[in-house]
Design a protein around this motif. Structure first.
Motif, PDB file in Angstrom:
ATOM      1  N   LYS A  48      32.838  45.888  57.320  1.00 55.52           N
ATOM      2  CA  LYS A  48      33.742  47.041  57.473  1.00 55.52           C
ATOM      3  C   LYS A  48      35.044  46.635  58.176  1.00 55.52           C
ATOM      4  N   LEU A  49      34.955  45.767  59.170  1.00 56.82           N
ATOM      5  CA  LEU A  49      36.164  45.275  59.837  1.00 56.82           C
ATOM      6  C   LEU A  49      37.033  44.497  58.850  1.00 56.82           C
ATOM      7  N   LEU A  50      36.391  43.699  58.016  1.00 58.28           N
ATOM      8  CA  LEU A  50      37.115  42.952  56.999  1.00 58.28           C
ATOM      9  C   LEU A  50      37.799  43.907  56.017  1.00 58.28           C
ATOM     10  N   GLU A  51      37.081  44.919  55.564  1.00 65.58           N
ATOM     11  CA  GLU A  51      37.663  45.895  54.638  1.00 65.58           C
ATOM     12  C   GLU A  51      38.877  46.590  55.248  1.00 65.58           C
ATOM     13  N   LEU A  52      38.779  46.946  56.515  1.00 64.00           N
ATOM     14  CA  LEU A  52      39.914  47.594  57.185  1.00 64.00           C
ATOM     15  C   LEU A  52      41.140  46.687  57.188  1.00 64.00           C
ATOM     16  N   ASP A  53      40.940  45.427  57.522  1.00 63.02           N
ATOM     17  CA  ASP A  53      42.074  44.504  57.568  1.00 63.02           C
ATOM     18  C   ASP A  53      42.617  44.196  56.174  1.00 63.02           C
ATOM     19  N   LEU A  54      41.744  44.052  55.208  1.00 62.23           N
ATOM     20  CA  LEU A  54      42.188  43.716  53.857  1.00 62.23           C
ATOM     21  C   LEU A  54      42.949  44.862  53.192  1.00 62.23           C
ATOM     22  N   SER A  55      42.563  46.079  53.466  1.00 62.84           N
ATOM     23  CA  SER A  55      43.140  47.222  52.754  1.00 62.84           C
ATOM     24  C   SER A  55      44.321  47.874  53.473  1.00 62.84           C
ATOM     25  N   ARG A  56      44.744  47.309  54.582  1.00 59.32           N
ATOM     26  CA  ARG A  56      45.876  47.880  55.325  1.00 59.32           C
ATOM     27  C   ARG A  56      47.107  47.969  54.413  1.00 59.32           C
ATOM     28  N   HIS A  57      47.788  49.071  54.419  1.00 58.32           N
ATOM     29  CA  HIS A  57      49.011  49.369  53.663  1.00 58.32           C
ATOM     30  C   HIS A  57      48.793  49.549  52.153  1.00 58.32           C
ATOM     31  N   LEU A  58      47.594  49.329  51.661  1.00 61.91           N
ATOM     32  CA  LEU A  58      47.375  49.503  50.226  1.00 61.91           C
ATOM     33  C   LEU A  58      47.437  50.977  49.833  1.00 61.91           C
ATOM     34  N   GLY A  59      47.026  51.847  50.721  1.00 66.18           N
ATOM     35  CA  GLY A  59      47.146  53.287  50.461  1.00 66.18           C
ATOM     36  C   GLY A  59      48.603  53.715  50.334  1.00 66.18           C
ATOM     37  N   THR A  60      49.473  53.080  51.116  1.00 68.69           N
ATOM     38  CA  THR A  60      50.897  53.390  51.016  1.00 68.69           C
ATOM     39  C   THR A  60      51.441  52.968  49.663  1.00 68.69           C
ATOM     40  N   LEU A  61      51.034  51.784  49.187  1.00 70.22           N
ATOM     41  CA  LEU A  61      51.461  51.346  47.856  1.00 70.22           C
ATOM     42  C   LEU A  61      50.976  52.306  46.772  1.00 70.22           C
ATOM     43  N   ALA A  62      49.740  52.758  46.898  1.00 68.97           N
ATOM     44  CA  ALA A  62      49.199  53.699  45.919  1.00 68.97           C
ATOM     45  C   ALA A  62      49.958  55.024  45.966  1.00 68.97           C
ATOM     46  N   THR A  63      50.291  55.479  47.154  1.00 70.61           N
ATOM     47  CA  THR A  63      51.038  56.728  47.308  1.00 70.61           C
ATOM     48  C   THR A  63      52.430  56.613  46.702  1.00 70.61           C
ATOM     49  N   ILE A  64      53.098  55.504  46.946  1.00 70.64           N
ATOM     50  CA  ILE A  64      54.424  55.295  46.366  1.00 70.64           C
ATOM     51  C   ILE A  64      54.323  55.258  44.845  1.00 70.64           C
ATOM     52  N   GLY A  65      53.335  54.534  44.343  1.00 67.80           N
ATOM     53  CA  GLY A  65      53.170  54.435  42.901  1.00 67.80           C
ATOM     54  C   GLY A  65      52.906  55.769  42.232  1.00 67.80           C
ATOM     55  N   SER A  66      52.194  56.636  42.923  1.00 65.12           N
ATOM     56  CA  SER A  66      51.870  57.926  42.301  1.00 65.12           C
ATOM     57  C   SER A  66      52.923  58.999  42.560  1.00 65.12           C
ATOM     58  N   SER A  67      53.681  58.891  43.641  1.00 65.96           N
ATOM     59  CA  SER A  67      54.631  59.964  43.957  1.00 65.96           C
ATOM     60  C   SER A  67      56.066  59.675  43.526  1.00 65.96           C
TER      61      SER A  67
END
Length: 148
Positions: A48-67
């Protein structure tokens, strides 16, 4: 406030927001790519710690791509509304070429939104693929450690 001033405000405001989103897209994509290339999977005892570090800022990229397309579309709709308003206000005959020019310029906001959204979506998908591969690699490493 004159309509031309409103057009300029909308135009520069929408394009400005899209430029900021584009800068954020490239900054986050480069940062994430460099991080994902250098991450040490042995340093993470917990997935879970690895997932948190790996996925940092990816939600922002997805938000930009969709909005981004919606922001561009908003600029286009407002510019078209203003164009129709100008047409309605005129008492004399209006030139078809002038209307077409205004409408064509209104569509540039939608094009700009797509220009921002497409790379953001591509970067997001590439980076998510890398994250998935790293998580799978982590599981392989830690499975073999548990078996020893």
């Amino acid at each position: 406030m004159p309509v031309e001033t409103l057009k300029s405000i909308v135009d520069y405001g929408i394009i400005g927001v899209l430029i900021l989103m584009s800068i954020a897209t490239f900054a986050y994509a480069i940062e994430r790519w460099l991080y994902l290339r250098s991450v040490d999977l042995y340093r993470y005892p917990d997935r879970k710690l690895l997932e948190l570090d790996l996925s940092r800022h990816l939600g922002t990229l997805a938000t930009i791509g969709s909005s981004a397309p919606y922001i561009g579309l908003l600029g286009t709709v407002i510019a078209i509304i203003l164009t129709f308003y100008v047409i309605g206000e005129r008492k004399s005959a209006i030139q078809t070429g002038e209307i077409m020019k205004d409408l064509a310029l209104a569509l540039k906001a939608t094009a700009a939104g797509l220009i921002v959204a497409i790379p953001a979506t591509v970067f997001y998908n590439i980076l998510m693929d890398r994250v998935d591969r790293l998580l799978t690699h982590w599981e392989i490493i830690h499975r073999s450690e548990r078996e020893d």
